[in-house]
Design a protein around this motif. Structure first.
Motif, PDB file in Angstrom:
ATOM      1  N   ASP A   1      -7.619   4.761  -1.921  1.00 39.30           N
ATOM      2  CA  ASP A   1      -7.872   4.903  -0.495  1.00 39.30           C
ATOM      3  C   ASP A   1      -7.240   3.757   0.281  1.00 39.30           C
ATOM      4  O   ASP A   1      -7.095   2.638  -0.233  1.00 39.30           O
ATOM      5  CB  ASP A   1      -9.378   4.925  -0.216  1.00 39.30           C
ATOM      6  N   GLN A   2      -6.886   4.033   1.518  1.00 38.97           N
ATOM      7  CA  GLN A   2      -6.357   3.017   2.411  1.00 38.97           C
ATOM      8  C   GLN A   2      -7.337   1.846   2.476  1.00 38.97           C
ATOM      9  O   GLN A   2      -8.550   2.037   2.488  1.00 38.97           O
ATOM     10  CB  GLN A   2      -6.154   3.612   3.806  1.00 38.97           C
ATOM     11  N   MET A   3      -6.814   0.634   2.479  1.00 38.52           N
ATOM     12  CA  MET A   3      -7.547  -0.635   2.557  1.00 38.52           C
ATOM     13  C   MET A   3      -8.235  -1.024   1.246  1.00 38.52           C
ATOM     14  O   MET A   3      -8.978  -1.998   1.208  1.00 38.52           O
ATOM     15  CB  MET A   3      -8.555  -0.653   3.713  1.00 38.52           C
ATOM     16  N   THR A   4      -7.952  -0.334   0.151  1.00 36.17           N
ATOM     17  CA  THR A   4      -8.452  -0.776  -1.150  1.00 36.17           C
ATOM     18  C   THR A   4      -7.779  -2.104  -1.483  1.00 36.17           C
ATOM     19  O   THR A   4      -6.551  -2.218  -1.388  1.00 36.17           O
ATOM     20  CB  THR A   4      -8.136   0.258  -2.247  1.00 36.17           C
ATOM     21  N   PRO A   5      -8.550  -3.131  -1.871  1.00 38.11           N
ATOM     22  CA  PRO A   5      -7.925  -4.411  -2.248  1.00 38.11           C
ATOM     23  C   PRO A   5      -7.063  -4.241  -3.503  1.00 38.11           C
ATOM     24  O   PRO A   5      -7.468  -3.586  -4.458  1.00 38.11           O
ATOM     25  CB  PRO A   5      -9.117  -5.323  -2.547  1.00 38.11           C
ATOM     26  N   LEU A   6      -5.882  -4.822  -3.476  1.00 37.84           N
ATOM     27  CA  LEU A   6      -4.969  -4.798  -4.618  1.00 37.84           C
ATOM     28  C   LEU A   6      -4.938  -6.185  -5.249  1.00 37.84           C
ATOM     29  O   LEU A   6      -4.868  -7.191  -4.540  1.00 37.84           O
ATOM     30  CB  LEU A   6      -3.568  -4.382  -4.167  1.00 37.84           C
ATOM     31  N   LEU A   7      -4.980  -6.231  -6.571  1.00 36.78           N
ATOM     32  CA  LEU A   7      -5.102  -7.488  -7.303  1.00 36.78           C
ATOM     33  C   LEU A   7      -3.796  -7.893  -7.961  1.00 36.78           C
ATOM     34  O   LEU A   7      -3.032  -7.042  -8.427  1.00 36.78           O
ATOM     35  CB  LEU A   7      -6.172  -7.344  -8.393  1.00 36.78           C
ATOM     36  N   ALA A   8      -3.582  -9.204  -8.051  1.00 38.08           N
ATOM     37  CA  ALA A   8      -2.440  -9.718  -8.803  1.00 38.08           C
ATOM     38  C   ALA A   8      -2.628  -9.348 -10.266  1.00 38.08           C
ATOM     39  O   ALA A   8      -3.687  -9.588 -10.838  1.00 38.08           O
ATOM     40  CB  ALA A   8      -2.334 -11.226  -8.636  1.00 38.08           C
ATOM     41  N   ALA A   9      -1.619  -8.773 -10.862  1.00 38.02           N
ATOM     42  CA  ALA A   9      -1.686  -8.364 -12.265  1.00 38.02           C
ATOM     43  C   ALA A   9      -1.579  -9.565 -13.207  1.00 38.02           C
ATOM     44  O   ALA A   9      -2.050  -9.508 -14.335  1.00 38.02           O
ATOM     45  CB  ALA A   9      -0.577  -7.359 -12.573  1.00 38.02           C
TER      46      ALA A   9
ATOM     47  N   GLN B   1      -6.645 -11.972  -8.358  1.00 37.00           N
ATOM     48  CA  GLN B   1      -6.789 -12.380  -6.956  1.00 37.00           C
ATOM     49  C   GLN B   1      -6.325 -11.254  -6.032  1.00 37.00           C
ATOM     50  O   GLN B   1      -5.328 -10.592  -6.310  1.00 37.00           O
ATOM     51  CB  GLN B   1      -5.939 -13.631  -6.717  1.00 37.00           C
ATOM     52  N   VAL B   2      -7.044 -11.051  -4.920  1.00 34.78           N
ATOM     53  CA  VAL B   2      -6.621 -10.053  -3.930  1.00 34.78           C
ATOM     54  C   VAL B   2      -5.337 -10.550  -3.265  1.00 34.78           C
ATOM     55  O   VAL B   2      -5.302 -11.666  -2.734  1.00 34.78           O
ATOM     56  CB  VAL B   2      -7.707  -9.783  -2.879  1.00 34.78           C
ATOM     57  N   ILE B   3      -4.293  -9.708  -3.331  1.00 31.90           N
ATOM     58  CA  ILE B   3      -3.000 -10.091  -2.756  1.00 31.90           C
ATOM     59  C   ILE B   3      -2.570  -9.168  -1.620  1.00 31.90           C
ATOM     60  O   ILE B   3      -1.652  -9.518  -0.874  1.00 31.90           O
ATOM     61  CB  ILE B   3      -1.896 -10.129  -3.825  1.00 31.90           C
ATOM     62  N   ALA B   4      -3.208  -8.007  -1.498  1.00 34.53           N
ATOM     63  CA  ALA B   4      -2.782  -7.048  -0.470  1.00 34.53           C
ATOM     64  C   ALA B   4      -3.851  -5.951  -0.364  1.00 34.53           C
ATOM     65  O   ALA B   4      -4.795  -5.905  -1.155  1.00 34.53           O
ATOM     66  CB  ALA B   4      -1.433  -6.432  -0.817  1.00 34.53           C
ATOM     67  N   PHE B   5      -3.635  -5.067   0.633  1.00 33.39           N
ATOM     68  CA  PHE B   5      -4.517  -3.917   0.832  1.00 33.39           C
ATOM     69  C   PHE B   5      -3.649  -2.660   0.848  1.00 33.39           C
ATOM     70  O   PHE B   5      -2.585  -2.633   1.454  1.00 33.39           O
ATOM     71  CB  PHE B   5      -5.301  -4.065   2.139  1.00 33.39           C
ATOM     72  N   ALA B   6      -4.125  -1.638   0.164  1.00 40.31           N
ATOM     73  CA  ALA B   6      -3.357  -0.400  -0.004  1.00 40.31           C
ATOM     74  C   ALA B   6      -3.162   0.342   1.303  1.00 40.31           C
ATOM     75  O   ALA B   6      -4.061   0.388   2.138  1.00 40.31           O
ATOM     76  CB  ALA B   6      -4.038   0.509  -1.012  1.00 40.31           C
ATOM     77  N   GLY B   7      -1.991   0.931   1.446  1.00 40.21           N
ATOM     78  CA  GLY B   7      -1.693   1.779   2.589  1.00 40.21           C
ATOM     79  C   GLY B   7      -1.822   3.240   2.223  1.00 40.21           C
ATOM     80  O   GLY B   7      -2.451   3.597   1.231  1.00 40.21           O
ATOM     81  N   ASP B   8      -1.198   4.081   3.047  1.00 42.11           N
ATOM     82  CA  ASP B   8      -1.284   5.533   2.782  1.00 42.11           C
ATOM     83  C   ASP B   8       0.065   6.088   2.422  1.00 42.11           C
ATOM     84  O   ASP B   8       1.043   5.438   2.385  1.00 42.11           O
ATOM     85  CB  ASP B   8      -1.857   6.279   3.971  1.00 42.11           C
TER      86      ASP B   8
ATOM     87  N   ASN C   1      -0.677  -1.466   3.173  1.00 47.99           N
ATOM     88  CA  ASN C   1      -1.186  -0.937   4.446  1.00 47.99           C
ATOM     89  C   ASN C   1      -0.407  -1.469   5.650  1.00 47.99           C
ATOM     90  O   ASN C   1      -0.167  -2.668   5.773  1.00 47.99           O
ATOM     91  CB  ASN C   1      -2.666  -1.277   4.607  1.00 47.99           C
ATOM     92  N   ASN C   2      -0.042  -0.576   6.560  1.00 46.64           N
ATOM     93  CA  ASN C   2       0.610  -0.959   7.817  1.00 46.64           C
ATOM     94  C   ASN C   2      -0.128  -0.397   9.030  1.00 46.64           C
ATOM     95  O   ASN C   2       0.388  -0.422  10.137  1.00 46.64           O
ATOM     96  CB  ASN C   2       2.069  -0.495   7.837  1.00 46.64           C
TER      97      ASN C   2
ATOM     98  N   TYR D   1      -4.509  -6.630   8.038  1.00 51.18           N
ATOM     99  CA  TYR D   1      -4.854  -5.381   7.353  1.00 51.18           C
ATOM    100  C   TYR D   1      -3.876  -5.067   6.218  1.00 51.18           C
ATOM    101  O   TYR D   1      -4.003  -4.041   5.564  1.00 51.18           O
ATOM    102  CB  TYR D   1      -4.878  -4.215   8.336  1.00 51.18           C
ATOM    103  N   ALA D   2      -2.908  -5.955   6.010  1.00 51.14           N
ATOM    104  CA  ALA D   2      -1.926  -5.773   4.942  1.00 51.14           C
ATOM    105  C   ALA D   2      -2.088  -6.820   3.837  1.00 51.14           C
ATOM    106  O   ALA D   2      -2.099  -6.477   2.660  1.00 51.14           O
ATOM    107  CB  ALA D   2      -0.512  -5.837   5.509  1.00 51.14           C
TER     108      ALA D   2
END
Length: 146
Positions: free
Chosen positions: A65-73, A139-146, A108-109, A123-124
């Motif tokens: 989903d949009q705004m899901t936190p994305l983690l450093a692998a 670590q959270v590095i970004a937020f998912a877009g659509d 996310n944009n 929001y990105a």
């Protein structure tokens, strides 16, 4: 004899160019799954699938989903950061100590709950994420877009 060598050489070239063959990874790398536990996701491994314009897909899709936190692998540094959409979206690349690159696309944009494309940085990407910044696995590095 020369004709046989030429035919043999052409057969090898044809085989290498037109016949698919299996490739085995020489190393398996430990990574953190880039979606935090508890968030819903769908995994789609279409690496190598045909795309428009004769291209092939060079990624593995994790749909969230949009705004899901994305983690450093992995532990590493931010080697590339796209904060303004020039046609293919926002992105972040993490490079580890061995030079491997982990690429996150479709960041996310939009303002949450919209499809406005305003590219509001908060929001990105978290505020501490900049090109050259060190990151830790998980670590959270970004937020998912659509």
């Amino acid at each position: 004899m020369n004709k046989i060598k030429i035919v043999y050489f052409l057969a090898i070239i044809y085989t290498l160019v037109f016949m698919p063959f299996a490739v085995q990874a020489s190393e398996v790398r430990d990574i953190v799954f880039p979606v935090e536990e508890g968030w819903d996701y769908n995994f789609s491994d279409t690496y190598g699938a045909d795309r428009s314009g004769g291209r092939s897909h060079e990624g593995t899709d994790i749909m969230v989903d949009q705004m899901t936190p994305l983690l450093a692998a992995v532990d590493g540094k931010v080697s590339y950061l796209v904060e303004h959409d020039d046609g293919w979206g926002l992105a972040i690349y993490i490079e580890d100590a061995d030079g491997y690159s982990y690429r996150y696309l479709h960041i996310n944009n939009d303002t949450p709950g919209t499809d406005d494309g305003k590219e509001i940085r908060a929001y990105a990407f978290p505020s501490n994420i900049k090109r050259g910044a060190a990151v830790k696995a998980g670590q959270v590095i970004a937020f998912a877009g659509d």
